[in-house]
Write a protein that holds these residues in place. Structure first.
Motif, PDB file in Angstrom:
ATOM      1  N   HIS A  26       0.745  -1.450  -0.239  1.00 33.77           N
ATOM      2  CA  HIS A  26      -0.027   0.012   0.072  1.00 33.77           C
ATOM      3  C   HIS A  26       0.803   1.257  -0.142  1.00 33.77           C
ATOM      4  N   LEU A  27       1.794   1.175   0.750  1.00 27.91           N
ATOM      5  CA  LEU A  27       2.851   2.738   0.943  1.00 27.91           C
ATOM      6  C   LEU A  27       3.505   2.612  -0.458  1.00 27.91           C
ATOM      7  N   ILE A  28       4.199   1.576  -1.070  1.00 29.47           N
ATOM      8  CA  ILE A  28       4.743   1.807  -2.190  1.00 29.47           C
ATOM      9  C   ILE A  28       3.767   2.418  -3.205  1.00 29.47           C
ATOM     10  N   ASN A  29       2.606   2.301  -3.541  1.00 28.04           N
ATOM     11  CA  ASN A  29       1.781   2.773  -4.575  1.00 28.04           C
ATOM     12  C   ASN A  29       0.940   3.848  -3.927  1.00 28.04           C
ATOM     13  N   ASP A  30       1.300   4.646  -2.731  1.00 23.92           N
ATOM     14  CA  ASP A  30       0.558   5.658  -2.054  1.00 23.92           C
ATOM     15  C   ASP A  30       0.704   6.839  -3.495  1.00 23.92           C
ATOM     16  N   GLU A  31      -0.435   7.811  -3.302  1.00 26.16           N
ATOM     17  CA  GLU A  31      -0.454   8.800  -4.186  1.00 26.16           C
ATOM     18  C   GLU A  31       0.385   9.726  -3.775  1.00 26.16           C
ATOM     19  N   ASP A  32       1.105   9.876  -2.366  1.00 28.99           N
ATOM     20  CA  ASP A  32       1.954  10.856  -1.920  1.00 28.99           C
ATOM     21  C   ASP A  32       3.280  10.383  -2.533  1.00 28.99           C
ATOM     22  N   GLN A  33       4.111  11.123  -3.365  1.00 31.39           N
ATOM     23  CA  GLN A  33       5.402  10.424  -3.887  1.00 31.39           C
ATOM     24  C   GLN A  33       6.452  10.470  -2.844  1.00 31.39           C
ATOM     25  N   VAL A  34       6.225  11.270  -1.645  1.00 30.06           N
ATOM     26  CA  VAL A  34       7.269  11.174  -0.657  1.00 30.06           C
ATOM     27  C   VAL A  34       7.157   9.888   0.035  1.00 30.06           C
ATOM     28  N   ILE A  35       5.771   9.656   0.404  1.00 26.18           N
ATOM     29  CA  ILE A  35       5.625   8.310   1.087  1.00 26.18           C
ATOM     30  C   ILE A  35       6.015   7.158   0.230  1.00 26.18           C
ATOM     31  N   SER A  36       5.595   7.237  -1.119  1.00 25.38           N
ATOM     32  CA  SER A  36       6.249   6.111  -1.902  1.00 25.38           C
ATOM     33  C   SER A  36       7.335   6.013  -2.026  1.00 25.38           C
ATOM     34  N   ALA A  37       8.460   6.877  -2.172  1.00 23.65           N
ATOM     35  CA  ALA A  37       9.658   7.134  -2.352  1.00 23.65           C
ATOM     36  C   ALA A  37      10.296   6.356  -0.975  1.00 23.65           C
ATOM     37  N   CYS A  38       9.942   6.799   0.139  1.00 20.40           N
ATOM     38  CA  CYS A  38      10.289   6.345   1.571  1.00 20.40           C
ATOM     39  C   CYS A  38      10.148   4.840   1.817  1.00 20.40           C
ATOM     40  N   ALA A  39       8.846   4.598   1.152  1.00 14.26           N
ATOM     41  CA  ALA A  39       8.503   3.068   1.438  1.00 14.26           C
ATOM     42  C   ALA A  39       9.526   2.446   0.503  1.00 14.26           C
ATOM     43  N   ILE A  40       9.655   2.719  -1.034  1.00 14.72           N
ATOM     44  CA  ILE A  40      10.647   1.989  -1.708  1.00 14.72           C
ATOM     45  C   ILE A  40      12.151   1.945  -1.192  1.00 14.72           C
ATOM     46  N   GLU A  41      12.473   3.121  -0.649  1.00 10.16           N
ATOM     47  CA  GLU A  41      13.918   3.102  -0.100  1.00 10.16           C
ATOM     48  C   GLU A  41      13.895   2.274   1.240  1.00 10.16           C
ATOM     49  N   TRP A  42      12.918   1.983   2.079  1.00 13.42           N
ATOM     50  CA  TRP A  42      12.859   1.338   3.153  1.00 13.42           C
ATOM     51  C   TRP A  42      12.931  -0.310   2.825  1.00 13.42           C
ATOM     52  N   VAL A  43      12.152  -0.485   1.575  1.00 16.62           N
ATOM     53  CA  VAL A  43      12.348  -1.834   0.970  1.00 16.62           C
ATOM     54  C   VAL A  43      13.756  -2.302   0.502  1.00 16.62           C
ATOM     55  N   ARG A  44      14.533  -1.166  -0.160  1.00 20.50           N
ATOM     56  CA  ARG A  44      15.691  -1.520  -0.546  1.00 20.50           C
ATOM     57  C   ARG A  44      16.628  -1.710   0.808  1.00 20.50           C
ATOM     58  N   GLN A  45      16.488  -1.006   1.719  1.00 18.72           N
ATOM     59  CA  GLN A  45      17.568  -1.104   2.903  1.00 18.72           C
ATOM     60  C   GLN A  45      17.151  -2.543   3.592  1.00 18.72           C
ATOM     61  N   ARG A  80      16.298  -5.160   2.185  1.00 16.75           N
ATOM     62  CA  ARG A  80      16.076  -6.344   1.080  1.00 16.75           C
ATOM     63  C   ARG A  80      14.960  -7.053   0.906  1.00 16.75           C
ATOM     64  N   ARG A  81      13.914  -6.590   0.784  1.00 14.87           N
ATOM     65  CA  ARG A  81      12.820  -7.191   0.733  1.00 14.87           C
ATOM     66  C   ARG A  81      12.435  -7.301  -0.687  1.00 14.87           C
ATOM     67  N   TRP A  82      13.253  -8.104  -1.445  1.00 14.60           N
ATOM     68  CA  TRP A  82      13.121  -8.053  -2.874  1.00 14.60           C
ATOM     69  C   TRP A  82      11.798  -8.703  -3.454  1.00 14.60           C
ATOM     70  N   ASN A  83      11.219  -9.462  -2.475  1.00 14.04           N
ATOM     71  CA  ASN A  83       9.917 -10.081  -2.864  1.00 14.04           C
ATOM     72  C   ASN A  83       8.914  -9.193  -3.568  1.00 14.04           C
ATOM     73  N   LEU A  84       9.192  -7.696  -3.103  1.00 16.02           N
ATOM     74  CA  LEU A  84       8.185  -6.588  -3.423  1.00 16.02           C
ATOM     75  C   LEU A  84       9.023  -5.983  -4.972  1.00 16.02           C
ATOM     76  N   ALA A  85       9.990  -6.500  -5.331  1.00 15.95           N
ATOM     77  CA  ALA A  85      10.738  -5.976  -6.542  1.00 15.95           C
ATOM     78  C   ALA A  85       9.641  -5.718  -7.757  1.00 15.95           C
ATOM     79  N   PRO A  86       8.862  -6.917  -8.043  1.00 14.60           N
ATOM     80  CA  PRO A  86       7.982  -6.673  -9.116  1.00 14.60           C
ATOM     81  C   PRO A  86       6.807  -5.602  -9.050  1.00 14.60           C
TER      82      PRO A  86
END
Length: 944
Positions: free
Chosen positions: A871-890, A892-898
């Motif tokens: 939900h957070l990765i697809n959030d309409e707020d680009q700041v929330i979305s970008a922070c969620a993607i960065e947290w996934v990268r940190q 290493r939750r690569w199951n969310l890569a798709p």
């Protein structure tokens, strides 16, 4: 019309369209004064024959008490008459009264003589007042300076004509029949006024009422006298003049009765007519040839002394000679000087007073003080001439004249000193508006003071002195040395004055004016060009054409601006081509010229030239763009041509503030245009984000409606700015109405958004995977905090803003007890779904309980970490979305890569934060660890 203008041009400066009106006004003043000057001696002779000259002070005293009441009734009547017909109807009524008294005199009614004398005094006030009322309605102050002298000359000729008619026809027709002639002339005046007034677009009735009203109450008038020493002196001068005139007139009436016989009505009428004829003739000569010269060469001090000295001289002659011609000579001198030199001098005495004070005080002094002084004079005369008083004869009254002359002379000396002191102070305060000064000339003292001010180090005082000198007809005294003044405004104003003067020395100033063509200031160069044309009797366009080829771009700009006002299409084309070339050249060499053009276009008419400002607004030189913005702001309120450009400049960091000010200067008419740009989805996003605060600077109900319509704007930043703009409007004007139903829905929506982020944050926190110091946790916390603020802002638009703001502060910073009180206040204030949604947001609740209640309210549930991150990765707020993607990268939750790849493929192009975070995460995921290490160490292969 053109023929009339040519006929009148040797006598008066008149425009073609004014010539017929000026001729009608001249005829009106001539007939009105002829009628009055026929009437005036008749009132005296009738009274003397009926009751005796020594009883005249009684009726004068009664007139002083009754005229005020009668004039108030006159104003009341005029205010209720038709606007165009008010003056003609009253003039027909006055003629009817004359015919009525003509009938009464046939019956020898005893009370008719004093009543007719009183009517004569009233008609004297009304006829003069009505004439100047019409003149003030028809002509503005600038026209008045040109034509008042001419149309006022009709009154002088009317005085002579009335006296001649009375002197010639009274022996044959009799005194009583003169009333018929006077009444017929008043009927002719009514016809003239009926034709004159349609030319004036004004409320005639209101103007007449104001003209005849005293302007201020007696209490306010005396308060003005107490507050101004100079005004006290003027009042005393006017009072002594009124008392002196009363004594001289009483002497003349008593002498005429003694010499001609009390029952010789026609003889007394003819004698008084002869005196009046001499008075009018001498007064006309003095007004035309002597008044202006006395003021110009001898000054106000000498002018103030002329009448009291003549009064004293007449008194001395009367004491030494008992002949009838002695009081007649005194009367001629008194009346001919009183309404020429003395009247004009008293007008000059009012000059240093502030405009508002003059409007109030002048009517009070001229009417109330003068009337009171005449009443005092009447009382004094009763004491002097009645048997129960001193019982003086007409010759002995000269002793009283000498006493009044002494006091009057002393006050005249004091008035001159007070005038100069007050005038110097008024220059410093700039109390006088030159545009509203109706004097056609100034005395020597005034001119000397103004010339001295030309050397002042303060530019504002110098410009003010130039304006006054030109207004008073002394513009030729403006020295060309002012062209060296350090102030560009002074130099420009001096050139305007030099160009306007017709002085013989103007041609000698040509070298100085030509030198100003190289002045660093564009407005000075333009004024120099106009002045050269005026001096050489050439139009500015002829002088400017050769200058278009000058190598100096600033000279070319000056010439082009001058040609921009030409009526020749070829000149306009050449000017436009030259200015376009200068404007489009953005090199440093033409920067000064572009700055001059930006300043000059503020005063250049026509859209074909003013559109060049649009180019200059984007000029790379900050000074040029700023100056162009200043010109646009001056012109903006009259032309919407600049609105699109100003709107686009809202995204310019340097110019957005001034662009916003310029847009706001349009006022409410620009709101719909701004609403159009704000609703355009293709408009620049930063322009749209700056429009709400621009609209908030124009408080109106239409602004509220436009902003409320954007509460659900697709751009989150725009929504944020809209809420703040509405809050500003609520604080600026509590009369504005905000739609409660729309705001309630928006409050509920904000609460749902608050609980959504709260729930997502709670999911991660409860799982122990999101520490509070991570970027995503702080972003979610800030999102909720701002949502809470917006909720309070929206509530402040519906309820009392001060109370809602106090509750917000208490719930944020207060102690537990005060927070509970604030919650209780909101619990009782809010209703329905709003209350149900808001209270869990603001109340003191454990975080788990708040999350649980929020999930119930929005129909959500606790989710696992993966679902929450999705939900957070697809959030309409680009700041929330970008922070969620960065947290996934940190993490290493690569199951969310798709899912990240899906975001990268379908996100809007303007969401740069999301693209950057997603690109970095996917690059790290796709590059193996050893490859990542080698990529950092080994350089990339060369591209062949």
């Amino acid at each position: 019309m053109l023929l009339l203008q040519r006929v009148l041009s040797p006598v008066v400066e008149v425009r073609e369209e004014e010539s017929a009106g000026v001729l009608l006004m001249f005829a009106y003043s001539f007939l009105a004064m002829t009628a009055y000057n026929i009437l005036k001696p008749v009132t005296r002779s009738k009274f003397i024959s009926a009751l005796g000259a020594d009883n005249l002070p009684y009726v004068l005293l009664a007139a002083g008490l009754m005229i005020g009441v009668l004039m108030t009734g006159y104003s009341w009547l005029v205010a209720r008459l038709p606007r165009r017909g008010a003056l003609p109807i009253t003039q027909v009524g006055m003629a009817g009264l004359l015919f009525l008294f003509w009938g009464l005199f046939q019956t020898e009614t005893r009370w008719a003589s004093p009543a007719f004398y009183l009517l004569g005094l009233i008609l004297g006030v009304l006829l003069i007042s009505q004439f100047w009322t019409v003149a003030n309605i028809v002509y503005d102050p600038r026209q008045a300076k040109r034509v008042f002298g001419f149309i006022g000359g009709g009154a002088s000729l009317g005085g002579m004509a009335g006296s001649y008619i009375l002197q010639s026809f009274t022996p044959r027709l009799g005194t009583t029949n003169m009333l018929v002639i006077s009444g017929a002339m008043l009927l002719a005046c009514a016809v003239l006024v009926w034709h004159i007034l349609p030319k004036a677009h004004a409320d005639t009735a209101a103007a007449v009422a104001v003209q005849n009203d005293e302007g201020v109450s007696s209490a306010e008038g005396f308060a003005l006298l107490r507050s101004s020493t100079h005004l006290k002196i003027i009042a005393l001068v006017i009072s002594f003049a009124a008392v002196g005139a009363a004594i001289i007139e009483q002497q003349l009436n008593m002498a005429a009765e003694a010499a001609k016989g009390a029952n010789q009505t026609d003889a007394i009428t003819v004698f008084l007519a002869q005196i009046q004829l001499w008075t009018s003739t001498v007064g006309f000569v003095i007004q035309i040839w002597l008044t202006s010269r006395i003021h110009r060469y001898l000054g106000i001090g000498f002018a103030l002394m002329v009448l009291p000295v003549s009064l004293g001289a007449g008194a001395v002659v009367t004491l030494l000679n008992a002949a009838l011609w002695a009081p007649g000579l005194a009367r001629v001198l008194d009346q001919s000087l009183r309404y020429t030199v003395d009247k004009t001098t008293r007008e000059i005495l009012f000059l240093p007073l502030p405009g508002e004070v003059t409007l109030k005080a002048k009517s009070f002094v001229d009417v109330t003080v003068d009337r009171m002084a005449k009443a005092v004079g009447a009382l004094l005369l009763l004491v002097l001439v009645q048997p129960w008083g001193l019982n003086l004869d007409w010759q002995q009254l000269s002793y009283a004249s000498l006493a009044v002359m002494g006091l009057w002379f002393f006050m005249s000396v004091t008035a001159r000193r007070g005038y100069l002191h007050a005038f110097r102070q008024s220059i410093g305060r700039r109390d006088i508006d030159p545009a509203h000064v109706r004097l056609t000339g100034a005395d020597l003292s005034t001119v000397e003071t103004l010339v001295h001010e030309l050397a002042s180090p303060h530019p504002a005082r110098v410009i003010y002195a130039i304006d006054m000198l030109q207004t008073l007809g002394a513009g030729n005294l403006v020295t060309p040395l002012l062209l060296r003044h350090e102030s560009a405004q002074v130099r420009e104003r001096s050139l305007s004055a030099i160009g306007a003067t017709q002085h013989e020395n103007a041609a000698a100033w040509t070298p100085h004016v030509r030198h100003a063509l190289a002045d660093p200031d564009a407005s000075v160069r333009a004024a120099a060009l106009v002045a050269l044309g005026a001096i050489s009797h050439e139009d500015a366009a002829s002088l400017a054409r050769p200058m278009l080829a000058d190598p100096d771009p600033r000279i070319r700009a000056t010439a082009a601006v001058a040609l921009a006002s030409s009526s020749d299409p070829a000149d306009l084309d050449a000017a436009e081509a030259t200015l376009s070339t200068i404007v489009s050249d953005s090199t440093p060499a033409t920067q000064a010229a572009r700055h001059d053009v930006a300043a000059a276009l503020e005063h250049t008419g026509g859209a074909r030239f003013q559109r060049l400002l649009i180019v200059l607004l984007y000029d790379p030189a900050r000074e040029v763009a700023d100056r162009a913005m200043g010109s646009v702001r001056t012109l903006g309120s009259t032309d919407f041509m600049f609105v699109p450009t100003l709107v686009s400049l809202l995204r310019n960091r340097q110019l957005k503030g001034r662009a916003r000010d310029a847009l706001v200067s349009y006022g409410e008419p620009v709101i719909d245009s701004l609403a159009y740009f704000m609703a355009d989805p293709h408009e620049d996003e930063w322009v749209r984000r700056h429009l709400p605060s621009t609209l908030a600077a124009i408080p109106s109900q239409r602004t509220v409606d436009v902003l409320v319509g954007h509460l659900n704007d697709p751009d989150r930043f725009v929504r944020y700015k809209v809420v703040h703009a509405l809050t500003r409007l609520r604080r600026a004007d509590d009369r504005l109405r905000f739609p409660a139903d729309v705001l309630a829905r928006k409050v509920i929506e904000e609460c749902r958004q608050f609980f959504r982020y709260l729930s997502l944050h709670g999911n991660l926190s409860s799982a122990g995977v999101l520490p509070d110091d991570t970027l995503l946790a702080m972003a979610l916390q800030q999102k909720r905090s701002r949502g809470r603020q917006r909720i309070f802002h929206l509530l402040g638009l519906t309820y009392a803003a001060e109370d809602i703001a106090a509750a917000e502060w208490t719930l944020t910073h207060g102690e537990p007890r005060t927070r509970a009180s604030a919650s209780e206040y909101l619990d009782n204030l809010l209703t329905g779904q709003v209350r149900k949604m808001v209270l869990p947001v603001v109340e003191d609740l454990p975080e788990d309980e708040r999350v649980g209640r929020g999930n119930v309210l929005i129909g959500s549930r606790r989710r696992d970490v993966e679902d929450t991150l999705l939900h957070l990765i697809n959030d309409e707020d680009q700041v929330i979305s970008a922070c969620a993607i960065e947290w996934v990268r940190q993490q290493r939750r690569w199951n969310l890569a798709p899912d990240i790849e899906h975001v990268l493929a379908h996100r809007e192009a303007r969401d740069w934060f999301v693209f950057e975070a997603a690109s970095l995460a996917l690059a790290e995921h796709r590059l193996q660890p050893d490859h990542r290490r080698r990529a950092w160490i080994e350089p990339l292969p060369a591209v062949v």
